[in-house]
Design an enzyme around this catalytic site. Structure first.
Site, PDB file in Angstrom:
ATOM      1  N   ALA A  63     -49.367 -20.529   2.957  1.00 34.35           N
ATOM      2  CA  ALA A  63     -50.143 -19.530   3.594  1.00 34.35           C
ATOM      3  C   ALA A  63     -49.076 -18.400   3.784  1.00 34.35           C
ATOM      4  O   ALA A  63     -47.779 -18.520   3.656  1.00 34.35           O
ATOM      5  CB  ALA A  63     -50.553 -19.822   4.838  1.00 34.35           C
ATOM      6  N   GLU A 125     -45.118 -27.200   7.363  1.00 32.05           N
ATOM      7  CA  GLU A 125     -45.868 -26.455   8.594  1.00 32.05           C
ATOM      8  C   GLU A 125     -45.305 -26.783  10.107  1.00 32.05           C
ATOM      9  O   GLU A 125     -44.880 -25.886  11.072  1.00 32.05           O
ATOM     10  CB  GLU A 125     -47.350 -26.516   8.638  1.00 32.05           C
ATOM     11  CG  GLU A 125     -47.989 -25.979   7.774  1.00 32.05           C
ATOM     12  CD  GLU A 125     -47.946 -26.884   6.352  1.00 32.05           C
ATOM     13  OE1 GLU A 125     -47.488 -28.033   6.220  1.00 32.05           O
ATOM     14  OE2 GLU A 125     -49.110 -26.565   5.479  1.00 32.05           O
TER      15      GLU A 125
HETATM   16  N1  T1G Z   1     -45.088 -16.479   3.645  1.00 36.91           N
HETATM   17  C1  T1G Z   1     -44.473 -15.422   3.145  1.00 36.91           C
HETATM   18  N2  T1G Z   1     -43.369 -15.160   2.839  1.00 36.91           N
HETATM   19  C2  T1G Z   1     -42.545 -16.108   2.436  1.00 36.91           C
HETATM   20  C3  T1G Z   1     -43.157 -17.363   2.368  1.00 36.91           C
HETATM   21  C4  T1G Z   1     -44.533 -17.549   2.975  1.00 36.91           C
HETATM   22  N3  T1G Z   1     -44.827 -18.798   2.956  1.00 36.91           N
HETATM   23  N4  T1G Z   1     -42.200 -18.250   1.804  1.00 36.91           N
HETATM   24  C5  T1G Z   1     -41.092 -17.488   1.649  1.00 36.91           C
HETATM   25  N5  T1G Z   1     -41.647 -16.212   1.710  1.00 36.91           N
HETATM   26  C6  T1G Z   1     -40.560 -14.916   1.718  1.00 36.91           C
HETATM   27  C7  T1G Z   1     -39.319 -15.279   2.339  1.00 36.91           C
HETATM   28  O1  T1G Z   1     -39.407 -14.575   3.514  1.00 36.91           O
HETATM   29  C8  T1G Z   1     -38.246 -14.300   1.381  1.00 36.91           C
HETATM   30  O2  T1G Z   1     -38.659 -12.830   1.863  1.00 36.91           O
HETATM   31  C9  T1G Z   1     -38.828 -14.842   0.246  1.00 36.91           C
HETATM   32  O3  T1G Z   1     -39.893 -15.012   0.143  1.00 36.91           O
HETATM   33  C10 T1G Z   1     -37.934 -15.690  -0.583  1.00 36.91           C
HETATM   34  O4  T1G Z   1     -37.885 -16.647   0.362  1.00 36.91           O
HETATM   35  C11 T1G Z   1     -52.393 -23.336   6.183  1.00 36.91           C
HETATM   36  C12 T1G Z   1     -50.422 -22.698   7.749  1.00 36.91           C
HETATM   37  C13 T1G Z   1     -40.383 -21.497  -0.804  1.00 36.91           C
HETATM   38  C14 T1G Z   1     -38.482 -23.175  -0.488  1.00 36.91           C
HETATM   39  O5  T1G Z   1     -43.364 -22.785   5.457  1.00 36.91           O
HETATM   40  O6  T1G Z   1     -39.556 -22.727   2.589  1.00 36.91           O
HETATM   41  O7  T1G Z   1     -49.166 -22.977   4.543  1.00 36.91           O
HETATM   42  O8  T1G Z   1     -36.444 -12.196   2.770  1.00 36.91           O
HETATM   43  O9  T1G Z   1     -35.324 -16.509   0.633  1.00 36.91           O
HETATM   44  O10 T1G Z   1     -34.790 -19.771  -0.651  1.00 36.91           O
HETATM   45  O11 T1G Z   1     -51.449 -25.245   6.225  1.00 36.91           O
HETATM   46  O12 T1G Z   1     -39.042 -19.552   1.191  1.00 36.91           O
HETATM   47  O13 T1G Z   1     -37.058 -11.867   0.303  1.00 36.91           O
HETATM   48  O14 T1G Z   1     -38.253 -10.564   1.951  1.00 36.91           O
HETATM   49  O15 T1G Z   1     -36.645 -18.478   1.211  1.00 36.91           O
HETATM   50  O16 T1G Z   1     -35.732 -19.721  -2.864  1.00 36.91           O
HETATM   51  C15 T1G Z   1     -46.023 -23.168   4.828  1.00 36.91           C
HETATM   52  C16 T1G Z   1     -41.790 -21.372   3.440  1.00 36.91           C
HETATM   53  C17 T1G Z   1     -46.628 -21.904   5.439  1.00 36.91           C
HETATM   54  C18 T1G Z   1     -42.772 -22.483   2.870  1.00 36.91           C
HETATM   55  C19 T1G Z   1     -38.224 -20.720  -1.246  1.00 36.91           C
HETATM   56  N6  T1G Z   1     -44.830 -22.781   3.891  1.00 36.91           N
HETATM   57  N7  T1G Z   1     -40.834 -20.722   2.383  1.00 36.91           N
HETATM   58  O17 T1G Z   1     -36.946 -20.546  -0.714  1.00 36.91           O
HETATM   59  O18 T1G Z   1     -36.341 -18.295  -1.107  1.00 36.91           O
HETATM   60  S1  T1G Z   1     -47.732 -22.250   6.555  1.00 36.91           S
HETATM   61  C20 T1G Z   1     -43.656 -22.756   4.198  1.00 36.91           C
HETATM   62  C21 T1G Z   1     -39.616 -21.801   2.108  1.00 36.91           C
HETATM   63  C22 T1G Z   1     -49.111 -22.918   5.772  1.00 36.91           C
HETATM   64  C23 T1G Z   1     -51.290 -23.964   5.708  1.00 36.91           C
HETATM   65  C24 T1G Z   1     -50.253 -23.474   6.580  1.00 36.91           C
HETATM   66  C25 T1G Z   1     -38.846 -21.047   1.127  1.00 36.91           C
HETATM   67  C26 T1G Z   1     -39.089 -21.527  -0.357  1.00 36.91           C
HETATM   68  P1  T1G Z   1     -37.378 -11.615   1.544  1.00 36.91           P
HETATM   69  P2  T1G Z   1     -36.445 -17.576   0.475  1.00 36.91           P
HETATM   70  P3  T1G Z   1     -35.691 -19.589  -1.610  1.00 36.91           P
END
Ligand code: T1G
Length: 696
Positions: A63, A125
């Site tokens: 998300a 999450e």
């Molecule tokens: N939403 C918004 N922005 C995100 C994002 C996300 N889910 N994930 C990453 N970004 C942005 C991050 O802030 C950075 O921005 C850029 O992307 C690159 O990220 C309903 C409620 C995917 C493994 O928790 O683990 O789904 O600083 O530097 O090292 O059940 O990002 O460039 O402006 O981390 O290559 C669940 C979180 C959400 C995944 C990539 N998903 N992200 O790592 O790049 S809750 C997560 C990560 C959800 C549902 C629920 C990592 C990555 P900026 P990065 P990276």
């Protein structure tokens, strides 16, 4: 603005592409586009199968976390996935990169799943203080065994394609690296084989007995250490086993809403973005990182060997120098064992290990071997004389443009830089022990350090997968300076009447892995003792000074390594309180004329946090740390501060800065000099502002 979701139909296969850089997060536009495309494909009589995949480097990574805390914008992801799952046409999710959170949940809403061999999958999450709220807790247990679902959902880790295939989470691993083509090929095969829809919600979940589940639940609760999200994850999984799908989904929704309402998710979402924001420092705009391929390390003790290991794991070429050949051999053995451990843990492939040991790592006793290094870091004894001598030699030997770094944990980097003819190339890179494990790196910027060298420090940190925090020059930089402050406050609580054992318990109940005195026994009391003796001459005679740790050290009791410190370290019984320690403390109270009183756990924590917040506010106010979030990230990643509290300054905002200021004024009655309110804290309280207002 065109939709981030585009659909084309190719010989009866509808191909839905999601293109929402950088990670294809499920923003409102993506959710809207996805469901419209699925409806259109399903309504098209020529369409025999549907493929959904992500453009760029990854499938959906979840998300859009940036939408959290804002008014919900329909369509909601759970509803999108539910509708997507029930289309009458077979659907294929073609996965690459990291299919995480809502991304994996979307894939579980498809009928079939194919992935690249490099694909990784997870439901992280829980690391945001919430739970998979779009059917993940209901669908995953319909694919994998309950024990695996519990591990993935409450642990938040990722699994690779091979394991996913073995579990049945994906149906195929694609050949090559064109996930779009692989998805289409799979769809064609399904059509030719007459395969139909396969909604997981119609399947029976895997189950375990109530007794087995309770055993799992108690293990999860023990590991949670105050975090409530894992407990709600278990309730959602339990609902999936005991209720029809629709009711289970409803229960999942209630449970994620509870978590969104808790301060814990706000803290962990703050930490998520702060972990990334902290690397955005001004010098990245004005400086150009230098290429760092060859690193020299001076000193092969714990820190030097750890730093060398971390650099080798990042693919750098490393030369490590020690004064004597035997010491160099010992260092080489330490590095080798760290690397072998990394292979065992699956963090380093065998062929990469062989390449390192076959020519990317060497030791020497001759600094001249650093002549072609791009960066040399010293991790020698914490003495200014020794460091100045090392830098003087490096300045002569190293090539122009080579960066000279110190791993000092508190000494003045400007003074060290002044020993060279290249102060603009000198920087502090303060690693935390063990350096090949701890992610925090304080990048200490001297008065004369150039922007290129600062940018190089941050680029090196990224290469080494470290979380770099920019620090100015002061005694202890950010972390250790704040540690010294809250340690003083805790010692004050002990002198006032608390026992070290009550303090440790209160701190662990607050969410720390270990209390202050257990940590001290583990690290070795002699280190702090040497530090205090170093600073004895400059100590403020008007500030209260707790002597009991010195008395313990004078008995040769340095903690776990000598079997006794604050605790008796009994091999069979573990850590035991030591009556002799309590006697030493009682004697000191008497000598100081202190009548001990009962100190509640709440007061212990109020003291601990008031001191930590106050010193943090000074560190930000003096410009040592750029923003409050830099302090939060330092304490979260280097000092065991509980992530579900977001860091000291996020925590301060949640308890209220006026309360913190009042606490400081209360404790000041015992020790006015120490409890001086930080000007920044007073200003924020006067203005009715928060630390968060300074993070933007
Ligand atoms: N939403 C918004 N922005 C995100 C994002 C996300 N889910 N994930 C990453 N970004 C942005 C991050 O802030 C950075 O921005 C850029 O992307 C690159 O990220 C309903 C409620 C995917 C493994 O928790 O683990 O789904 O600083 O530097 O090292 O059940 O990002 O460039 O402006 O981390 O290559 C669940 C979180 C959400 C995944 C990539 N998903 N992200 O790592 O790049 S809750 C997560 C990560 C959800 C549902 C629920 C990592 C990555 P900026 P990065 P990276």
């Amino acid at each position: 603005m065109s939709s981030p979701v585009q659909m084309t139909v190719e010989d009866g296969i509808a191909v839905i592409e999601i293109n929402n850089p950088p990670v294809n997060a499920l923003s409102q536009a993506v959710r809207q586009g996805l469901i419209e495309a699925a409806r259109a494909a399903d309504a098209d009589p020529d369409v025999k199968a549907i493929v959904v995949y992500g453009a760029g480097r990854t499938f959906i990574a979840g998300a859009d976390i940036r939408e959290f805390g804002k008014p919900p914008m329909p369509p909601g992801l759970p509803e999108v996935i539910d509708e997507f799952e029930l289309v009458s046409t077979p659907t294929v999710a073609a996965l690459h990169g990291t299919a995480l959170g809502g991304g994996l949940e979307t894939a579980l809403g498809a009928h079939y799943r194919i992935a690249l061999a490099s694909g990784r999958f997870g439901l992280p999450e829980v690391h945001l203080g919430i739970l998979p709220g779009a059917g993940g807790t209901q669908r995953l247990p319909r694919v994998v065994p309950i024990a695996k679902a519990v591990e993935m959902i409450t642990g938040g880790g990722m699994i690779g394609a091979k394991e996913a295939l073995a579990l049945g989470l994906i149906d195929e691993i694609a050949e090559g690296d064109d996930i779009r083509a692989a998805g289409i090929a799979m769809a064609r095969r399904l059509v030719s084989e007459g395969k139909g829809v396969r909604p997981l919600s119609a399947e029976e979940p895997n189950r375990v007995t109530a007794e087995e589940f309770e055993t799992m639940r108690s293990m999860v609760a023990k590991k949670a250490r105050g975090l409530i999200a894992p407990l709600n994850c278990m309730k959602a999984i339990e609902a999936g086993m005991t209720m029809p799908f629709t009711e289970g989904r409803q229960r999942e929704r209630e449970l994620i809403m509870e978590l969104f309402a808790s301060p814990q998710s706000g803290a962990m979402i703050h930490a998520f973005f702060a972990d990334r924001e902290v690397a955005k420092v001004p010098e990245l705009k004005t400086g150009t990182p230098r290429n760092i391929a060859k690193m020299g390390v001076v000193g092969g003790g714990t820190m030097g060997a750890g730093i060398a290991t971390s650099a080798l794991l990042a693919g750098l070429d490393v030369t490590l120098a020690e004064r004597e050949a035997e010491a160099a051999e010992r260092a080489a053995a330490t590095v080798q064992s760290h690397l072998a451990g990394a292979v065992k843990r699956g963090k380093l492939k065998q062929d990469a290990y062989d390449a390192i040991m076959g020519g990317k790592f060497r030791t020497t006793t001759d600094y001249n071997d650093f002549a072609d290094a791009d960066l040399v870091i010293e991790a020698v004894f914490e003495s200014m004389e020794v460091k100045k001598d090392v830098f003087g030699q490096l300045d002569v030997i190293c090539k122009p443009g080579a960066i000279l770094a110190s791993n000092t944990s508190y000494l003045n980097v400007d003074e060290i830089a002044a020993m060279t003819n290249r102060p603009e190339d000198v920087i502090g890179l303060h690693f935390f022990s063990p350096a090949h494990v701890m992610r925090l790196l304080e990048v200490v910027v001297g008065d004369k350090t150039s922007d290129d060298v600062v940018a190089s420090g941050f680029a090196l940190a990224k290469t080494m997968k470290k979380i770099a925090v920019r620090s100015g020059v002061c005694d202890g930089f950010i972390g250790n300076r704040i540690l010294n402050a809250y340690a003083k406050a805790i010692n004050g609580a002990v002198l006032a009447g608390a026992s070290p054992y009550d303090v440790d318990r209160a701190m662990q109940d607050f969410g720390l892995a270990m209390g202050l005195f257990r940590v001290a026994d583990l690290a070795g009391l002699d280190i702090g003792w040497a530090n205090r003796k170093r600073k004895a001459d400059s100590r403020d005679p008007n500030e209260q000074y707790a002597e009991f740790a010195d008395r313990i050290c004078e008995l040769g009791r340095f903690g776990r390594k000598t079997g006794r410190g604050f605790y008796i370290h009994d091999k069979a019984k573990g850590e035991l309180p030591d009556d002799e320690v309590l006697e030493i403390i009682a004697r000191e109270r008497a000598d100081k004329g202190i009548t001990p009183r009962a100190i509640s756990d709440a007061e212990v924590i109020d003291r601990y946090m008031a001191a930590m917040i106050n010193e943090s506010a000074k560190v930000v106010g003096e410009g040592i740390a750029l923003r409050p979030l830099d302090v939060d990230i330092t304490l979260l990643n280097g000092y065991g501060f509980p992530r579900w509290r977001g860091g000291p300054l996020h925590y301060a905002d949640t308890v209220g800065l006026d309360k913190v200021l009042n606490d400081i004024k209360t404790f000041a009655k015992e020790d006015t000099n120490f409890w001086q309110p930080a000007p920044l804290l007073e200003q924020l309280v006067a203005d009715g502002k928060t630390f968060a207002s300074l993070n933007r």
